[in-house]
Design a protein around this motif. Structure first.
Motif: not given
Length: 335
Positions: A76-83, A139-145, A252-260
């Motif tokens: 998967x394309x995740x430029x902000x993650x070091x796999x 956001x990537x990590x939390x969306x993939x549990x 409660x969710x990381x997605x709420x931060x992105x909409x701040x």
């Protein structure tokens, strides 16, 4: 050192080089290295564990980490993650050696920013850019549990070629901290803790380097918000975001931060912090200040690959490369 990746059906034969970082927080040592099968540069993180009791619990926990690493979807394309490339552990008579293998990042850790900038403050757009990159990784990590579990300044790398921040050590470093502390609560391995650590990082990035990240972490949330945050004289949206991240259960969710509002009014998407740096800095690679520097870095990597191809060929032909040539390439700590 031999690593195996079942998901990629690939073996790594790593020649370990010099120590590049000693993380006292989770008692790990990071080494540079090279995979002799491909010539690619890698980072080897090592833990040397000593346990008097509870070995079965430790083996189970390490086996679970190993399983999680193998099940990661690296396509998967995740430029902000070091796999991570691989994870392994060896149980010996008096100790347990744990190794994590990651691709090398040509750049620097966020913890090195004050030194790089010679304590000059980060611009508003630079703070927004770094915060946005870290948020994208979460956001990537939390969306993939998944959770990071140990989000700190030393576990965020900035790629000096692209200026993109990448999260390092997720799903491993936090678990290792809990194992070392013999903690069964796993309190750091939650989304809430990731959000709070994000707030601490944002506080640190905005503090003009008045405080170290560890000092900020050791300070109570109430003191940070009521005493120290007002002293930074930050824009209202940024102060509100930091406070809401530090207070448990506001987000409660990381997605709420992105909409701040802080990110909605941000104009940092086109900002490349690498070009805002007033000085070059030598770590794993020199921060490129121009296209010529970037091209040179790429050529250096190709040269490394060619060197290792020649090395492997020479070994297969029963010839021997002088020890000093290997040490010259990997650093004086190579062995």
């Amino acid at each position: 050192m031999k690593f195996k990746s079942d998901c990629e059906r690939k073996d790594y034969q790593v020649i370990r080089g010099k120590c590049i970082f000693h993380d006292k927080w989770n008692e790990s040592i990071h080494f540079s290295g090279m995979d002799s099968t491909s010539g690619s540069s890698v980072i080897v993180t090592e833990w040397n564990l000593n346990f008097d009791s509870g070995l079965n619990h430790i083996v189970h926990a390490l086996s679970q980490i190993e399983k999680q690493i193998e099940q990661l979807d690296r396509s998967q394309d995740a430029p902000n993650i070091v796999f991570p490339l691989s994870f392994m552990f060896n149980i010996e008579k008096e100790r347990t050696l744990v190794h994590l293998l990651n691709p090398i990042i040509y750049g620097f850790r966020l913890s090195e920013l004050p030194t790089i900038l010679r304590n000059e403050r980060l611009s508003k757009s630079s703070v927004e850019k770094i915060a946005g990159d870290i948020l994208e990784g979460l956001l990537y990590l939390h969306s993939h549990s998944m959770c990071h579990g140990d989000l700190r300044d030393v576990n965020v790398y900035m790629d000096s070629r692209s200026g993109v921040c990448k999260l390092f050590g997720f799903e491993v470093c936090g678990k290792m901290v809990n194992l070392l502390k013999d903690s069964s609560s796993r309190d750091s391995e939650t989304k809430d803790k990731d959000i709070q650590r994000f707030g601490l990082l944002l506080f640190w990035l905005s503090s003009d380097w008045k405080y170290s990240f560890l000092n900020i972490y050791a300070t109570s949330v109430s003191d940070l918000i009521n005493i120290y945050l007002p002293k930074l004289f930050l824009p209202p949206q940024l102060s509100d975001l930091i406070a809401n991240c530090l207070f448990v259960n506001v987000f409660s969710e990381i997605t709420q931060i992105s909409s701040h509002d802080y990110f909605n009014q941000s104009s940092s998407k086109s900002c490349n912090i690498v070009h805002l740096m007033p000085h070059t800095y030598n770590h794993l690679a020199v921060i490129p200040q121009s296209f010529d520097d970037l091209k040179k870095n790429c050529e250096d990597e190709k040269s490394s690959n060619k060197w290792f191809s020649n090395f492997v060929s020479s070994m297969s032909g029963n010839s021997r490369l002088a020890d000093y040539e290997i040490l010259k390439k990997l650093g004086s700590g190579g062995f």
